[in-house]
Structure formats: structure tokens, C-alpha cells
Design a protein around this motif. Structure first.
Motif, PDB file in Angstrom:
ATOM      1  N   GLN A 179     -21.735 -52.733 -28.539  1.00 20.39           N
ATOM      2  CA  GLN A 179     -22.945 -53.516 -28.771  1.00 20.39           C
ATOM      3  C   GLN A 179     -23.455 -53.315 -30.194  1.00 20.39           C
ATOM      4  OE1 GLN A 179     -23.989 -55.578 -26.311  1.00 20.39           O
ATOM      5  NE2 GLN A 179     -22.234 -54.792 -25.144  1.00 20.39           N
ATOM      6  N   THR A 180     -23.095 -52.181 -30.796  1.00 23.16           N
ATOM      7  CA  THR A 180     -23.540 -51.836 -32.142  1.00 23.16           C
ATOM      8  C   THR A 180     -22.657 -52.531 -33.176  1.00 23.16           C
ATOM      9  OG1 THR A 180     -24.223 -49.660 -31.347  1.00 23.16           O
ATOM     10  CG2 THR A 180     -24.013 -49.925 -33.726  1.00 23.16           C
ATOM     11  N   PRO A 181     -23.236 -53.212 -34.167  1.00 24.21           N
ATOM     12  CA  PRO A 181     -22.429 -53.861 -35.206  1.00 24.21           C
ATOM     13  C   PRO A 181     -21.567 -52.847 -35.958  1.00 24.21           C
ATOM     14  CG  PRO A 181     -24.721 -54.591 -35.308  1.00 24.21           C
ATOM     15  CD  PRO A 181     -24.678 -53.449 -34.354  1.00 24.21           C
ATOM     16  N   GLU A 182     -20.404 -53.265 -36.398  1.00 25.01           N
ATOM     17  CA  GLU A 182     -19.512 -52.384 -37.152  1.00 25.01           C
ATOM     18  C   GLU A 182     -20.201 -51.937 -38.439  1.00 25.01           C
ATOM     19  OE1 GLU A 182     -14.811 -52.209 -38.440  1.00 25.01           O
ATOM     20  OE2 GLU A 182     -15.659 -54.022 -37.544  1.00 25.01           O
ATOM     21  N   GLY A 183     -20.046 -50.675 -38.761  1.00 25.16           N
ATOM     22  CA  GLY A 183     -20.691 -50.114 -39.945  1.00 25.16           C
ATOM     23  C   GLY A 183     -22.031 -49.462 -39.658  1.00 25.16           C
ATOM     24  N   LYS A 184     -22.582 -49.701 -38.468  1.00 24.08           N
ATOM     25  CA  LYS A 184     -23.842 -49.077 -38.063  1.00 24.08           C
ATOM     26  C   LYS A 184     -23.553 -47.835 -37.216  1.00 24.08           C
ATOM     27  CE  LYS A 184     -26.693 -52.208 -39.755  1.00 24.08           C
ATOM     28  NZ  LYS A 184     -27.696 -51.892 -40.807  1.00 24.08           N
ATOM     29  N   PRO A 185     -24.378 -46.783 -37.327  1.00 22.70           N
ATOM     30  CA  PRO A 185     -24.138 -45.575 -36.531  1.00 22.70           C
ATOM     31  C   PRO A 185     -24.407 -45.798 -35.047  1.00 22.70           C
ATOM     32  CG  PRO A 185     -26.212 -45.376 -37.738  1.00 22.70           C
ATOM     33  CD  PRO A 185     -25.541 -46.626 -38.227  1.00 22.70           C
ATOM     34  N   VAL A 186     -23.621 -45.122 -34.211  1.00 25.15           N
ATOM     35  CA  VAL A 186     -23.863 -45.164 -32.769  1.00 25.15           C
ATOM     36  C   VAL A 186     -24.611 -43.911 -32.313  1.00 25.15           C
ATOM     37  CG1 VAL A 186     -21.916 -46.663 -32.287  1.00 25.15           C
ATOM     38  CG2 VAL A 186     -21.573 -44.183 -32.269  1.00 25.15           C
ATOM     39  N   ILE A 187     -24.586 -42.859 -33.136  1.00 23.59           N
ATOM     40  CA  ILE A 187     -25.386 -41.657 -32.911  1.00 23.59           C
ATOM     41  C   ILE A 187     -26.156 -41.367 -34.190  1.00 23.59           C
ATOM     42  CG2 ILE A 187     -25.381 -39.173 -32.395  1.00 23.59           C
ATOM     43  CD1 ILE A 187     -22.755 -39.549 -30.934  1.00 23.59           C
ATOM     44  N   GLU A 188     -27.479 -41.228 -34.076  1.00 34.13           N
ATOM     45  CA  GLU A 188     -28.322 -40.908 -35.226  1.00 34.13           C
ATOM     46  C   GLU A 188     -29.156 -39.662 -34.914  1.00 34.13           C
ATOM     47  OE1 GLU A 188     -30.026 -44.425 -37.620  1.00 34.13           O
ATOM     48  OE2 GLU A 188     -29.980 -45.168 -35.554  1.00 34.13           O
ATOM     49  N   VAL A 189     -28.947 -38.612 -35.695  1.00 35.89           N
ATOM     50  CA  VAL A 189     -29.717 -37.377 -35.555  1.00 35.89           C
ATOM     51  C   VAL A 189     -30.512 -37.190 -36.843  1.00 35.89           C
ATOM     52  CG1 VAL A 189     -29.594 -34.872 -35.283  1.00 35.89           C
ATOM     53  CG2 VAL A 189     -28.041 -36.351 -33.989  1.00 35.89           C
ATOM     54  N   ASP A 190     -31.830 -37.102 -36.722  1.00 32.69           N
ATOM     55  CA  ASP A 190     -32.702 -37.103 -37.902  1.00 32.69           C
ATOM     56  C   ASP A 190     -33.685 -35.933 -37.841  1.00 32.69           C
ATOM     57  OD1 ASP A 190     -33.912 -37.998 -40.278  1.00 32.69           O
ATOM     58  OD2 ASP A 190     -35.345 -39.227 -39.167  1.00 32.69           O
ATOM     59  N   ASP A 191     -33.510 -34.955 -38.742  1.00 33.16           N
ATOM     60  CA  ASP A 191     -34.421 -33.797 -38.856  1.00 33.16           C
ATOM     61  C   ASP A 191     -34.700 -33.150 -37.507  1.00 33.16           C
ATOM     62  OD1 ASP A 191     -34.711 -33.788 -41.624  1.00 33.16           O
ATOM     63  OD2 ASP A 191     -36.307 -35.285 -41.571  1.00 33.16           O
ATOM     64  N   LEU A 192     -33.660 -32.968 -36.724  1.00 32.21           N
ATOM     65  CA  LEU A 192     -33.799 -32.469 -35.366  1.00 32.21           C
ATOM     66  C   LEU A 192     -34.161 -30.983 -35.351  1.00 32.21           C
ATOM     67  CD1 LEU A 192     -33.343 -33.768 -32.528  1.00 32.21           C
ATOM     68  CD2 LEU A 192     -31.139 -32.616 -32.509  1.00 32.21           C
ATOM     69  N   GLY A 193     -35.090 -30.611 -34.473  1.00 32.71           N
ATOM     70  CA  GLY A 193     -35.458 -29.214 -34.307  1.00 32.71           C
ATOM     71  C   GLY A 193     -35.932 -28.946 -32.897  1.00 32.71           C
ATOM     72  N   VAL A 194     -35.617 -27.746 -32.396  1.00 30.01           N
ATOM     73  CA  VAL A 194     -36.093 -27.350 -31.072  1.00 30.01           C
ATOM     74  C   VAL A 194     -36.451 -25.868 -31.112  1.00 30.01           C
ATOM     75  CG1 VAL A 194     -33.762 -26.850 -30.201  1.00 30.01           C
ATOM     76  CG2 VAL A 194     -35.606 -27.351 -28.588  1.00 30.01           C
ATOM     77  N   GLU A 195     -37.595 -25.537 -30.498  1.00 33.07           N
ATOM     78  CA  GLU A 195     -38.130 -24.182 -30.523  1.00 33.07           C
ATOM     79  C   GLU A 195     -38.123 -23.605 -29.109  1.00 33.07           C
ATOM     80  OE1 GLU A 195     -42.010 -21.993 -32.590  1.00 33.07           O
ATOM     81  OE2 GLU A 195     -42.191 -24.036 -31.805  1.00 33.07           O
TER      82      GLU A 195
END
Length: 293
Positions: free
Chosen positions: A6-22
């Protein structure tokens, strides 16, 4: 059959952005009488630590990414946040396609139900229609092995842990989802079953799926992954070609005892990686040709 994205070619299928867990450090404890009377405490001090912090990366269509790091370094935590079973305290992890999660393969099974009933339950929980399960039932059972076949109508709790994992792997790899999240499950079972798993994984990658693999096995990582991520102390220390990431990880892990690979060893690793890539490409072309026939 080829993956339907469903995702256009060249676009990410997984995006992780400044992830943090405490997380809380240690276990909750009861206060001592001294603390209550003399220090007038009413609760224990809550010490926390960041299991992950400032982690960012994207994964594209058809990429095969391996995640490495020391025990307790946040690998499984990251995978669970990508899968959506754990929420971050900072940042975000977004997936734009369906996921086949090979994380806790026996987590959806119920011990009192039969193996046959659990196959339909597990597949249904992951969105597979009953008609599709009916069509793939024989393949699921055959892949899981003769012991599972003979015990289909026994309560699942009577299965050994190996039989349970084999059945779970067989069900999950029948899903049509484009993204595979894998946490160490390729290391289970005897040698024959591991080879079955390897062949199944290569077939899925040949269909153009995206793989995100967490493993301590250098052989598995080099066999399936072309890109590597290295988590160190809860942060992303390196993102690059799998062989280079693995070399840096082993160097940090073993220090002065680590022997850096020679040019011949690097060349051999490159040839193995290219061989795997070519085989997957040929399988992918074969799958597309069969689908178009």
C-alpha cells in the motif's frame, strides 16, 4: 505470490523517530520500620533508567535489516514498540503496512484448546479469514512436523515447547503481511527444522517482503540481512552494511581479543551476501512470473 504494497515505492514502511522508553529500576519493595519512623517516608524512591533514547531510523520496502546489541541493550524492547505491543515515553514508531510478528510465537495459543482449534484461533487473531485457513491448513500442519500432525486433536498444553514453537512459526509464516518482525525464533528446534525455517524465510523474502530481524546469530544475520543496526546502551550506535555493523559490534564486545577479519574473510562474507541476494532475486522473479502466468 508477490507482496501487495500500500506504501508507494521509495517511502518508508517503518518509521522510528526519536524513540525513547523509561523503565523502573529494580523491583518495588516495602519500606523498613526505620524509614517510616525516622525518615518519615511514605513510599519508596522510584529509580528509573532509559532502556532506549533518541533512536531514529527508517526501513523501506523489501529491505532486510538486522538488529544487534548486547543483552539488555534494548533490542527486544525496540521490536515490541515497532510491533505496537509496547508504547514509547518519547518519540514514535510507525508502521504503514501489515505485520507478521514472530516475537512470542506461542503467546496467542490457549492450552485447553486442541492444536487444531488453536491454528484457527491464532490465524484469526492475525486477521486471516477462516476460508483462507481452510485452504492453508494442510500446509501449516505439514510444516509443523509429524508430531504435531499426530497430536492435532490433543490439548495444546500437552505439546512440548518445541512443538508449540514449530506450530506457531508455521501459522505466522502463512500470513500475507508484507513486514516480518523476527526475534530469535530462527534459533529454535533441531537442525532439520532450522533448515526448514531458513528455506521458508528465504521464500518470503523472495516475495519482496521487509524483514526486521533481532538475533545473536552472526550466521543468520549475514544470511538474511544486508543492512544492520547496532544498539549500544539504549542508543543507536551504528547504521550501515550488515557485515560492517557486525564487525563493530564484535569489536566492542570482545575488545582486544577480537580479531578483525582479513580481506579474504570480508570477500567471502560479501560473496555469501551477494549469493543470498541473487537467489532471493531469482525466486522473486520466479514468483512474479508464476503469478502473471
Amino acid at each position: 505470490m508477490p507482496v501487495e504494497w500500500q506504501t508507494p515505492e521509495g517511502k518508508p514502511v517503518i518509521e522510528v523517530d526519536d524513540l525513547g522508553v523509561e523503565f523502573l529500576k529494580g523491583r518495588k519493595r516495602n519500606l523498613s520500620l526505620r524509614e517510616i519512623i525516622y525518615k518519615r517516608k511514605t513510599s519508596y524512591d522510584k529509580e528509573t533508567f532509559w532502556a532506549l533514547r533518541n533512536v531514529s531510523f527508517d526501513v523501506g520496502r523489501g529491505e532486510a535489516v538486522g538488529l544487534v546489541g548486547a543483552n539488555g541493550g534494548g533490542k527486544s524492547t525496540l521490536l515490541k514498540m515497532i510491533a505496537g505491543t509496547l508504547l514509547p515515553d518519547e518519540g514514535s514508531a510507525r508502521i504503514h503496512e501489515g505485520v507478521a510478528p514472530m516475537i512470542e510465537l506461542t503467546g496467542g495459543f490457549i492450552g485447553e484448546l486442541s492444536a487444531r482449534e488453536n491454528i484457527y484461533l491464532m490465524a484469526g487473531l492475525h486477521g486471516m479469514k477462516k476460508e483462507t485457513v481452510d485452504e492453508r491448513f494442510d500446509d501449516i500442519v505439514k510444516f509443523a512436523g509429524p508430531q504435531v500432525q499426530r497430536g492435532l486433536d490433543l490439548p495444546f498444553r500437552h505439546f512440548s515447547s518445541g512443538m508449540q514453537v514449530r506450530l506457531g512459526f508455521s501459522v505466522i509464516t502463512q500470513l500475507d503481511e508484507p513486514i516480518l518482525l523476527v526475534d530469535e525464533v530462527l534459533a529454535v528446534g533441531d537442525r532439520a527444522f532450522r533448515e526448514q525455517c531458513y528455506e521458508r524465510m528465504e521464500g518470503l523474502l523472495a516475495e519482496g517482503r521487509t524483514l526486521f530481524l533481532v538475533s545473536h546469530s552472526e550466521g543468520d544475520l549475514m544470511r538474511f540481512c544486508t543492512r544492520g543496526l547496532y544498539l549500544k546502551g539504549g542508543e543507536l550506535a551504528m547504521d550501515g552494511p550488515m557485515d560492517q555493523v557486525m564487525e563493530q559490534y564484535m569489536s566492542d564486545l570482545m575488545g582486544a581479543d577480537h580479531t578483525r577479519p582479513t580481506d579474504a574473510t570480508r570477500a567471502e562474507s560479501w560473496l555469501k551476501r551477494e549469493d543470498s541476494r541473487v537467489r532471493n532475486r531469482l525466486r522473486r522473479d520466479q514468483v512474479r512470473a508464476t503469478a502473471g502466468a
